[in-house]
Design an enzyme around this catalytic site. Structure first.
Site, PDB file in Angstrom:
ATOM      1  N   HIS A 286       9.388  -5.284  -1.665  1.00 48.02           N
ATOM      2  CA  HIS A 286       9.962  -4.225  -0.832  1.00 48.02           C
ATOM      3  C   HIS A 286      11.154  -4.857  -0.121  1.00 48.02           C
ATOM      4  O   HIS A 286      11.116  -6.041   0.228  1.00 48.02           O
ATOM      5  CB  HIS A 286       9.012  -3.771   0.277  1.00 48.02           C
ATOM      6  CG  HIS A 286       7.729  -3.142  -0.169  1.00 48.02           C
ATOM      7  ND1 HIS A 286       6.663  -3.869  -0.617  1.00 48.02           N
ATOM      8  CD2 HIS A 286       7.336  -1.842  -0.181  1.00 48.02           C
ATOM      9  CE1 HIS A 286       5.666  -3.046  -0.908  1.00 48.02           C
ATOM     10  NE2 HIS A 286       6.053  -1.806  -0.655  1.00 48.02           N
ATOM     11  N   GLU A 417       4.254   6.116  -7.657  1.00 51.30           N
ATOM     12  CA  GLU A 417       2.924   5.496  -7.581  1.00 51.30           C
ATOM     13  C   GLU A 417       1.979   6.433  -6.839  1.00 51.30           C
ATOM     14  O   GLU A 417       2.037   6.548  -5.619  1.00 51.30           O
ATOM     15  CB  GLU A 417       3.041   4.154  -6.839  1.00 51.30           C
ATOM     16  CG  GLU A 417       1.741   3.392  -6.765  1.00 51.30           C
ATOM     17  CD  GLU A 417       1.902   2.028  -6.107  1.00 51.30           C
ATOM     18  OE1 GLU A 417       2.962   1.386  -6.237  1.00 51.30           O
ATOM     19  OE2 GLU A 417       0.943   1.604  -5.444  1.00 51.30           O
ATOM     20  N   GLU A 453      -2.063   2.544  -9.843  1.00 47.98           N
ATOM     21  CA  GLU A 453      -2.760   1.448  -9.146  1.00 47.98           C
ATOM     22  C   GLU A 453      -4.251   1.734  -9.190  1.00 47.98           C
ATOM     23  O   GLU A 453      -4.711   2.818  -8.826  1.00 47.98           O
ATOM     24  CB  GLU A 453      -2.270   1.344  -7.697  1.00 47.98           C
ATOM     25  CG  GLU A 453      -3.032   0.284  -6.927  1.00 47.98           C
ATOM     26  CD  GLU A 453      -2.366  -0.129  -5.628  1.00 47.98           C
ATOM     27  OE1 GLU A 453      -1.125  -0.247  -5.599  1.00 47.98           O
ATOM     28  OE2 GLU A 453      -3.098  -0.324  -4.642  1.00 47.98           O
ATOM     29  N   HIS A 456      -5.996   2.891  -6.041  1.00 54.99           N
ATOM     30  CA  HIS A 456      -5.619   4.267  -5.695  1.00 54.99           C
ATOM     31  C   HIS A 456      -6.397   5.250  -6.570  1.00 54.99           C
ATOM     32  O   HIS A 456      -6.781   6.326  -6.114  1.00 54.99           O
ATOM     33  CB  HIS A 456      -4.123   4.484  -5.901  1.00 54.99           C
ATOM     34  CG  HIS A 456      -3.256   3.629  -5.030  1.00 54.99           C
ATOM     35  ND1 HIS A 456      -1.885   3.702  -5.032  1.00 54.99           N
ATOM     36  CD2 HIS A 456      -3.565   2.681  -4.111  1.00 54.99           C
ATOM     37  CE1 HIS A 456      -1.389   2.836  -4.176  1.00 54.99           C
ATOM     38  NE2 HIS A 456      -2.398   2.200  -3.593  1.00 54.99           N
ATOM     39  N   ASP A 481      -0.379  -1.294 -11.196  1.00 58.82           N
ATOM     40  CA  ASP A 481      -0.598  -2.165 -10.047  1.00 58.82           C
ATOM     41  C   ASP A 481      -2.044  -2.632 -10.167  1.00 58.82           C
ATOM     42  O   ASP A 481      -2.998  -1.901  -9.852  1.00 58.82           O
ATOM     43  CB  ASP A 481      -0.339  -1.430  -8.723  1.00 58.82           C
ATOM     44  CG  ASP A 481       1.099  -1.622  -8.257  1.00 58.82           C
ATOM     45  OD1 ASP A 481       1.897  -2.219  -9.015  1.00 58.82           O
ATOM     46  OD2 ASP A 481       1.420  -1.204  -7.132  1.00 58.82           O
ATOM     47  N   ASP A 492      -8.185   1.198   0.680  1.00 58.49           N
ATOM     48  CA  ASP A 492      -7.402   0.450  -0.315  1.00 58.49           C
ATOM     49  C   ASP A 492      -7.538  -1.043  -0.010  1.00 58.49           C
ATOM     50  O   ASP A 492      -6.713  -1.624   0.669  1.00 58.49           O
ATOM     51  CB  ASP A 492      -5.942   0.916  -0.170  1.00 58.49           C
ATOM     52  CG  ASP A 492      -5.071   0.591  -1.361  1.00 58.49           C
ATOM     53  OD1 ASP A 492      -5.626   0.238  -2.412  1.00 58.49           O
ATOM     54  OD2 ASP A 492      -3.854   0.706  -1.246  1.00 58.49           O
ATOM     55  N   ASP A 494      -7.346  -3.453  -2.047  1.00 57.85           N
ATOM     56  CA  ASP A 494      -6.374  -4.245  -2.830  1.00 57.85           C
ATOM     57  C   ASP A 494      -6.923  -5.598  -3.265  1.00 57.85           C
ATOM     58  O   ASP A 494      -6.245  -6.621  -3.133  1.00 57.85           O
ATOM     59  CB  ASP A 494      -5.090  -4.472  -2.006  1.00 57.85           C
ATOM     60  CG  ASP A 494      -4.230  -3.233  -1.905  1.00 57.85           C
ATOM     61  OD1 ASP A 494      -4.387  -2.329  -2.731  1.00 57.85           O
ATOM     62  OD2 ASP A 494      -3.385  -3.185  -0.987  1.00 57.85           O
ATOM     63  N   ASP A 524      -0.728  -6.174  -7.197  1.00 58.91           N
ATOM     64  CA  ASP A 524      -0.649  -5.588  -5.855  1.00 58.91           C
ATOM     65  C   ASP A 524      -2.015  -5.858  -5.203  1.00 58.91           C
ATOM     66  O   ASP A 524      -2.806  -4.941  -4.976  1.00 58.91           O
ATOM     67  CB  ASP A 524      -0.351  -4.089  -5.967  1.00 58.91           C
ATOM     68  CG  ASP A 524       0.045  -3.495  -4.633  1.00 58.91           C
ATOM     69  OD1 ASP A 524      -0.042  -4.207  -3.624  1.00 58.91           O
ATOM     70  OD2 ASP A 524       0.439  -2.311  -4.608  1.00 58.91           O
TER      71      ASP A 524
HETATM   72  C1  XLS Z   1       0.066   0.772  -1.101  1.00 61.18           C
HETATM   73  C2  XLS Z   1       0.857   0.625  -2.306  1.00 61.18           C
HETATM   74  C3  XLS Z   1       2.118  -0.206  -2.145  1.00 61.18           C
HETATM   75  C4  XLS Z   1       3.040   0.075  -3.260  1.00 61.18           C
HETATM   76  C5  XLS Z   1       4.448  -0.325  -3.007  1.00 61.18           C
HETATM   77  O1  XLS Z   1      -1.058   1.202  -1.108  1.00 61.18           O
HETATM   78  O2  XLS Z   1       0.051   0.107  -3.321  1.00 61.18           O
HETATM   79  O3  XLS Z   1       1.820  -1.558  -2.057  1.00 61.18           O
HETATM   80  O4  XLS Z   1       2.619  -0.518  -4.441  1.00 61.18           O
HETATM   81  O5  XLS Z   1       4.989   0.288  -1.907  1.00 61.18           O
HETATM   82 NI    NI Z   2       0.748  -0.498  -5.265  1.00 63.23          NI
HETATM   83 NI    NI Z   3      -2.117   0.272  -2.811  1.00 63.53          NI
END
Ligand code: XLS
Ligand code: NI
Ligand code: NI
Length: 621
Positions: A286, A417, A453, A456, A481, A492, A494, A524
């Site tokens: 980013h 996304e 992702e 998500h 992702d 999330d 991650d 991610d």
């Molecule tokens: C957040 C998103 C973010 C995107 C990029 O939940 O996954 O990381 O991938 O802005």
């Molecule tokens: Ni992401």
């Molecule tokens: Ni995310």
């Protein structure tokens, strides 16, 4: 505890000084400079300084970390782990190394007397950490500063530090670098870690690949070409382990505690050493996580230019590229109502300006994709929201992004996304199906693909496999992702994806799609809050890569075996007939079908063979 000392707390404005000095930075000549937006009040402690650093590409001369430099004695007082770390010749286990302190320790307080005792800040003989409990930074402040007994620290520095964590440093203007430490980082960032090699499944070396063998050919393609793995800068280099209940837990040795351009560049060097050692060729970013924001848009852009210039140089040396770039349109308070869907026109314009710049940076870095993740594009309440108008604005924003991409000759894929919620209650790009429908409605279907992702996907009530298939069958599968959630946790998280079955399902879609290039697998994903060793960053990516490699190998087994494909083929075989072909060609009307039913009578309905399908899948795992 001492009596409350709220009255003695300096007013906020003393801590959050307004900027006095305008930036004298030259205009960026590579990216098109933009003028300031109508409103852009500085929201965080503007400890920014005027910088006279060169712009790229003409004069930027980034210095990569020298490989081996003799140790120099530290100029810092004993007990401080800040500052340069000498090159290490003998690898030392990361766990044995001292951690960096994140509190600036060299500022002096002037006429009043401050010091830190245990976990308390003492100000003129009052325990001010007690009073902090009654401020809006409260408990967080108390826990977010890492104290060392007897270390001198000013109240100002303490609160500035607190602001950094509360105010999210990525939304703050660049902080004056070098206020404590003027030295540059020397030697490697990961001296204890060599290039990660493939050692095969029997290896017990945590710093080796057991399954991911970049050059190995599977189903007609090298593993590295199936995956095109990428490191996510924001998690790996900006993740601190902080959560809504607790202070950062990770104190990487190269971090000096400042939100400076100098620190951003040091981090960028660490990023390239990291991806080189992992044998990864791509990275994602980013705008605001690679470079600090500015007091003005011009200054933010200049900060970005400076860091991007260095990234470009480091990329060229290591033959690396950006998988995708994006604009961070969710962290700064101006985006509280959304970016492209904000109720404020000035915010819409600011977001557009940020995307423009981030797209230019991505293009300059050879980026192959550009992502839009609409974290704040959604609503908290429909009572105060004109959803139709907001969605129209979002479409206009995307149209303008397409036009700008063409204008600057950026050939990368634009990716949306999807995510159902978090941070908003309802995000407009809820899932792959919702997003595809949005793209179709606004005539944008040929201009965008989707970045799926996995975490998500599960938040939206689907599996990752479902989302990938939904995107794939619409020709919209652009990127993955690669992460996963926790079935016991509803947000999330991650995490690095380590479930071999899930990876196999993902690879079923990817193989059916013939790969996802120019997309790839972007990690991610972040370390758990409790994982705090530098080597954990490597281990996490290694297991992530190994898991996907196992998924791919499993799919190769399934393809070779053919039983699963055969099960599916058989399931639909009644359509592999003349009448089936008529139906599929849209040539069977209801009258015709009614005639056939009268002829055939009650249809025979076969078993779905779900358990058999599961058995076949398992035999490949
Ligand atoms: C957040 C998103 C973010 C995107 C990029 O939940 O996954 O990381 O991938 O802005
Ligand atoms: Ni992401
Ligand atoms: Ni995310």
């Amino acid at each position: 505890m001492r009596k409350k000392t709220i009255a003695k707390r300096p007013p906020r404005k003393k801590v959050y000084k307004l900027p006095t000095k305008p930036s004298t930075r030259s205009q960026d000549r590579t990216f098109t400079p933009s003028s300031s937006p109508p409103t852009s009040p500085p929201r965080c402690d503007p400890m920014a300084q005027t910088k006279n650093t060169p712009r790229y590409p003409a004069s930027a001369k980034p210095t990569p970390p020298p490989k081996t430099t003799p140790s120099k004695p530290s100029s810092l007082k004993p007990g401080s782990s800040k500052g340069k770390r000498p090159a290490v010749e003998e690898p030392v286990p990361e766990t044995a190394k001292p951690k960096s302190m994140s509190v600036p320790v060299c500022s002096q307080s002037g006429s009043v007397h401050f010091y830190v005792k245990g976990r308390d800040i003492i100000l003129n003989n009052e325990t001010i950490s007690d009073s902090l409990k009654y401020t809006d930074v409260g408990l967080y402040a108390y826990t977010s500063v890492k104290w060392d007994e007897g270390v001198g620290i000013s109240y100002h520095d303490a609160l500035a530090h607190i602001c950094e964590h509360i105010g999210q440093s990525q939304t703050c203007p660049a902080e004056n670098a070098n206020k404590c430490d003027d030295s540059e980082w020397e030697g490697e960032f990961f001296p204890a870690i060599n290039k990660i090699k493939y050692e095969g499944p029997s290896s017990k070396n945590p710093l080796s690949f057991k399954w991911y063998n970049a050059e190995e050919e599977i189903l007609g393609k090298k593993m590295k070409d199936w995956f095109r793995f990428s490191v996510a800068f924001w998690h790996t280099f900006r993740g601190t382990g902080a959560d809504p209940f607790g202070a950062p837990t990770k104190h990487w040795p190269w971090e000096d505690g400042t939100n400076s351009v100098k620190m951003a560049k040091r981090r960028m060097r660490a990023n390239f050493e990291f991806i080189n050692k992992l044998g990864i060729d791509l990275w994602c970013f980013h705008d605001r996580d690679i470079a600090p924001d500015g007091e003005s848009l011009e200054e933010a852009n200049a900060n970005l230019d400076e860091v991007v210039a260095l990234a470009k140089e480091l990329q060229t040396q290591g033959k690396k590229k950006v998988l995708w770039g994006t604009a961070q349109l969710f962290m700064h308070p101006r985006y509280m109502h959304g970016a492209a869907t904000s109720s404020e026109l000035g915010v819409y314009a600011y977001a557009a300006t940020q995307v423009k710049k981030a797209m230019e940076a991505t293009h300059y870095l050879g980026g192959e994709n550009f992502v839009f993740w609409g974290g704040r594009e959604g609503y908290q309440s429909l009572l105060n929201t004109d959803m139709e108008r907001e969605l129209n604005h979002l479409a206009r924003f995307f149209e303008a992004a397409v036009a700008y991409k063409k204008k600057i000759g950026f050939n990368g894929t634009l990716l949306i996304e999807p995510k159902p919620q978090e941070p908003t209650k309802h995000q407009y790009d809820w899932d792959a199906a919702t997003t595809s429908n949005f793209l179709r409605k606004y005539g944008l279907i040929g201009e965008f693909k989707l970045n799926i992702e996995c975490n998500h996907a599960t938040l939206s009530g689907h599996s990752c496999h479902h989302e990938l298939e939904t995107a794939r069958i619409s020709g919209l599968l652009g990127n993955i992702d690669a992460n996963t959630g926790d079935p016991q946790v509803g947000w999330d998280t991650d995490q690095f994806l380590v479930d071999i079955q899930e990876a196999t399902m993902i690879m079923l879609s990817v193989v059916r799609n013939g790969g996802i290039a120019p997309g790839g697998f972007n990690f991610d994903a972040k370390l758990r809050r409790e994982s705090t060793d530098v080597e954990d960053l490597f281990i996490a990516h290694i297991i992530g890569m190994d898991t996907m490699a196992r998924g791919l190998k499993n799919v190769a087994k399934l393809v070779e075996d053919g039983a699963l494909a055969e099960l599916v083929r058989k399931r639909y075989q009644s359509f592999d007939t003349e009448i089936g072909a008529q139906i599929e060609a849209g040539k069977a009307d209801f009258d015709f079908l009614e005639k056939k039913v009268k002829e055939w009578g009650e249809p025979k309905v076969a078993s779905a063979k779900q358990e058999l399908a599961e058995m076949i899948l398992q035999s490949a795992l």
